[in-house]
Design an enzyme around this catalytic site. Structure first.
Site, PDB file in Angstrom:
ATOM      1  N   GLU A   1       3.040   2.303  -6.076  1.00 36.76           N
ATOM      2  CA  GLU A   1       3.387   2.046  -4.687  1.00 36.76           C
ATOM      3  C   GLU A   1       4.355   0.885  -4.689  1.00 36.76           C
ATOM      4  O   GLU A   1       4.057  -0.185  -5.217  1.00 36.76           O
ATOM      5  CB  GLU A   1       2.157   1.679  -3.854  1.00 36.76           C
ATOM      6  CG  GLU A   1       2.521   1.443  -2.394  1.00 36.76           C
ATOM      7  CD  GLU A   1       1.588   0.491  -1.668  1.00 36.76           C
ATOM      8  OE1 GLU A   1       1.639   0.449  -0.435  1.00 36.76           O
ATOM      9  OE2 GLU A   1       0.822  -0.241  -2.337  1.00 36.76           O
TER      10      GLU A   1
ATOM     11  N   ASP B   1      -1.179  -0.355  -6.995  1.00 36.31           N
ATOM     12  CA  ASP B   1      -0.942  -0.889  -5.658  1.00 36.31           C
ATOM     13  C   ASP B   1       0.177  -1.927  -5.653  1.00 36.31           C
ATOM     14  O   ASP B   1       0.213  -2.832  -6.493  1.00 36.31           O
ATOM     15  CB  ASP B   1      -2.235  -1.537  -5.146  1.00 36.31           C
ATOM     16  CG  ASP B   1      -2.076  -2.161  -3.780  1.00 36.31           C
ATOM     17  OD1 ASP B   1      -1.871  -1.410  -2.804  1.00 36.31           O
ATOM     18  OD2 ASP B   1      -2.139  -3.405  -3.681  1.00 36.31           O
TER      19      ASP B   1
ATOM     20  N   ASN C   1      -3.275   0.324   9.086  1.00 32.88           N
ATOM     21  CA  ASN C   1      -2.427  -0.783   9.493  1.00 32.88           C
ATOM     22  C   ASN C   1      -1.821  -0.561  10.874  1.00 32.88           C
ATOM     23  O   ASN C   1      -0.762  -1.095  11.200  1.00 32.88           O
ATOM     24  CB  ASN C   1      -1.346  -1.034   8.445  1.00 32.88           C
ATOM     25  CG  ASN C   1      -1.934  -1.700   7.211  1.00 32.88           C
ATOM     26  OD1 ASN C   1      -2.938  -2.404   7.310  1.00 32.88           O
ATOM     27  ND2 ASN C   1      -1.329  -1.470   6.061  1.00 32.88           N
TER      28      ASN C   1
ATOM     29  N   VAL D   1       3.360  -2.622  -6.452  1.00 32.01           N
ATOM     30  CA  VAL D   1       3.912  -3.153  -7.703  1.00 32.01           C
ATOM     31  C   VAL D   1       5.076  -4.101  -7.461  1.00 32.01           C
ATOM     32  O   VAL D   1       5.440  -4.873  -8.358  1.00 32.01           O
ATOM     33  CB  VAL D   1       4.344  -2.005  -8.644  1.00 32.01           C
ATOM     34  CG1 VAL D   1       3.155  -1.123  -8.999  1.00 32.01           C
ATOM     35  CG2 VAL D   1       5.476  -1.187  -8.044  1.00 32.01           C
TER      36      VAL D   1
END
Length: 616
Positions: free
Chosen positions: A318, A281, A418, A283
């Site tokens: 990601e 997640d 989101n 990075v």
């Protein structure tokens, strides 16, 4: 098993607490090398344990930060301030390296033997990513029972769909019983409500028995706010903000042990749980100034495990940076990861179909931009991003990395959750538009990924939800979401309350929808178009020289070729009929959506509004 040990450089004294949490036995621990403390007592499977300590001068209770309200599924509210003044004993604290938290992240840890599982799929040889189909799911909302056992009961659906890799959103412990998982703590443990360590091993075993590889989403860029006690033990963070919490200490003093904490977790997931790959997640929030980047170190661990077991292990990043260095081979100066998520393709496809052009969608919205991303992966590749107000990204060298190293999708947990109400594309688009988007992803040169329920146009949203065990954290999270979405122009009244149990309940998939005609028709289209990737070499080839695009008006002709096979996708991104000229000799109709059927004749394809045709 080894003796009880804990890394606690902030401590002057450490005690081991074992047995009944209500009246535990206390044992002194001895300071050994490098800030470690060790007890004269061996770990016993099934035993509950915790630590308490007296802090050294200058290392009292961590302070709680305010929520950042970034709207990304974490409130960035920092560590729990739950200790007595400096010099006094802390409350009992769970082991940062705990393998099991039976009472949740605030409770005692428990010793488990991860080697005890009797693997039924011992002959599993693994799957590589190229040519695969990933399916992202959230354990709590995918299955009726909200646990690993429930996912096992729904695996046949994924096999029938043609999925090759099941990607689980994070399963590390979090506060409460409802969470996306990106607020996880205890990075070596598994959320008890999902089934704990044994439940995850059984799920992986069941997937392997059915030919499905398993990818686990892991978060190493911040600690969640609820149940995070690592700040009592040592410098796991270094100050500064990622937007979700404090920066993890990767290069500051004592950072070697923090890096080992992460790398040991990577090794544990790949070895003890036989996970086939990790999705890393965000990075870009890993602040690493060292010469040997933590991502490259993770890849070395994955390569070593693959060599030792004969089973391929894949790391997927990601990243918000559009930096091809992540997937560039190590011999060419990259980190050598197997793949990275590619939001530019999503944004280009989403905007041209939906018409939305706010916030980070503002630089997209034309068929030409979509065609560019299908050829080059990135739209922003050293070009101006008006949303960011600066130059963004870097072009990739297709001579050293295939386009299959990029994971693409019509939506993800982020792209739905989101949004203010967590509304899916299926709640705003027609079945024909949904099928068109799926056809583009299926015929693209990338590794495709589906998000749970999109294959049948699920009517349920997927909103952000949490159930922190602190009223303050819940309030801060709620207020942060409102601030973030208000800045993006959303109506506050449309924002789902993450703390409301109904927000979680409405995000559950409704499996009985599969009996209804509108959903079954879309599911059939998904099965067919993604199934072509298994039967047509042109769609299974990973190399970039098999990609060509032609744009006329609002139509796109995407041509893929490999090993003498040619497949073309003709797509109409408008609400008016259109004609597309296709290559003679490659005009056999392989697939079109029944709600918007195409007509083929004399090298011309006639497409209705939002129609497409896959030709061979």
């Amino acid at each position: 098993m080894s003796n009880y040990r804990v890394w606690a450089p902030y401590a002057a004294e450490v005690e081991l607490l074992t047995g009944d949490p209500a009246s535990p036995e206390h044992s002194a621990m001895t300071a050994v090398e490098g800030g470690w403390f060790e007890a004269d007592r061996k770990m016993t499977v099934g035993e509950r344990y915790a630590f308490r300590m007296r802090a050294t001068a200058g290392h009292g209770a961590p302070q709680q930060d305010d929520a950042d309200g970034d709207g990304d599924g974490s409130d960035g509210s920092g560590t729990n301030a739950a200790a007595d003044p400096v010099g006094d004993w802390t409350i009992p604290l769970p082991d940062p390296r705990s393998r099991r938290q039976p009472d949740g992240p605030h409770g005692f840890s428990e010793v488990v033997d991860l080697d005890a599982h009797d693997w039924r799929s011992a002959d599993w040889t693994g799957r590589i990513l190229p040519g695969g189909l990933i399916y992202e799911l959230h354990v709590g909302t995918y299955a009726d029972s909200s646990d690993f056992a429930g996912v096992v009961k729904r695996l046949e659906h994924l096999v029938d769909l043609g999925v090759t890799h099941v990607e689980l959103m994070p399963v590390q412990p979090f506060g409460g019983d409802r969470n996306w998982g990106y607020d996880g703590v205890s990075w070596h443990a598994v959320h008890e409500g999902y089934g704990g360590p044994a439940g995850l091993q059984k799920l992986v075993d069941a997937c392997h028995e059915r030919g499905l590889a398993v990818i686990l989403d892991v978060v190493f860029n911040h600690f969640g706010p609820d149940g995070n006690y690592v700040g009592f033990f040592g410098p796991y963070t270094s100050g500064g903000e990622t937007g979700w919490g404090e920066v993890v200490n990767l290069t500051g003093p004592d950072s070697d042990e923090v890096r080992a904490y992460i790398l040991d977790a990577v090794r544990m997931w790949l070895v003890d749980y036989r996970i086939d790959g990790l999705r890393l997640d965000a990075v870009h929030a890993l602040h690493d100034e060292g010469a040997f980047h933590i991502l490259e170190q993770m890849q070395v661990v994955a390569d070593t495990v693959a060599a030792q077991t004969g089973v391929p292990r894949s790391l997927i990043a990601e990243s918000d940076q559009n930096d091809p260095k992540l997937v560039r081979p190590r011999a060419a100066g990259g980190y050598g990861l197997a793949a990275q998520w590619d939001d530019d393709v999503h944004h280009a496809l989403h905007t041209v179909v939906s018409g939305e052009d706010h916030a980070y969608y503002s630089d997209f919205g034309t068929v030409e931009t979509l065609a560019q991303t299908l050829r080059e992966a990135f739209h922003h590749a050293g070009t101006m991003s008006t949303f960011r107000g600066r130059i963004h990204g870097r072009p990739l060298d297709l001579s050293v990395q295939p386009l299959s190293a990029f994971v693409t999708y019509t939506t993800t947990h982020d792209q739905t959750g989101n949004r203010a109400a967590g509304d899916r594309p299926s709640m705003n688009l027609t079945p024909a538009q949904q099928a068109l988007k799926a056809a583009v992803i299926a015929c693209s040169p990338f590794t495709p990924m589906l998000f749970q329920g999109e294959e049948w146009g699920a009517s349920t949203p997927f909103a952000f939800f949490c159930s922190h065990e602190s009223d303050l954290l819940l309030r801060l999270t709620r207020e942060g979401r409102i601030r973030e979405f208000s800045r993006a122009g959303w109506n506050p009244e449309d924002i789902a309350d993450p703390a409301d149990p109904q927000t979680f309940e409405m995000s559950r998939l409704k499996w009985d929808e599969l009996a209804d005609a509108p959903h079954t028709g879309l599911l059939d289209a998904y099965r067919t178009v993604f199934g072509l990737r298994r039967t047509r070499p042109a769609l299974g080839s990973p190399w970039a020289d098999s990609v060509a695009t032609k744009v006329e008006g609002q139509t796109l002709l995407l041509t893929r070729s490999a090993d003498g096979d040619v497949v073309q996708l003709a797509a109409n991104f408008s609400d008016e009929p259109a004609e597309v000229t296709v290559d003679a000799g490659h005009d056999e109709l392989l697939h079109t959506h029944p709600d918007a059927p195409a007509a083929v004749g004399d090298g011309v394809v006639t497409l209705p509004a939002w129609g497409y045709a896959v030709l061979g």
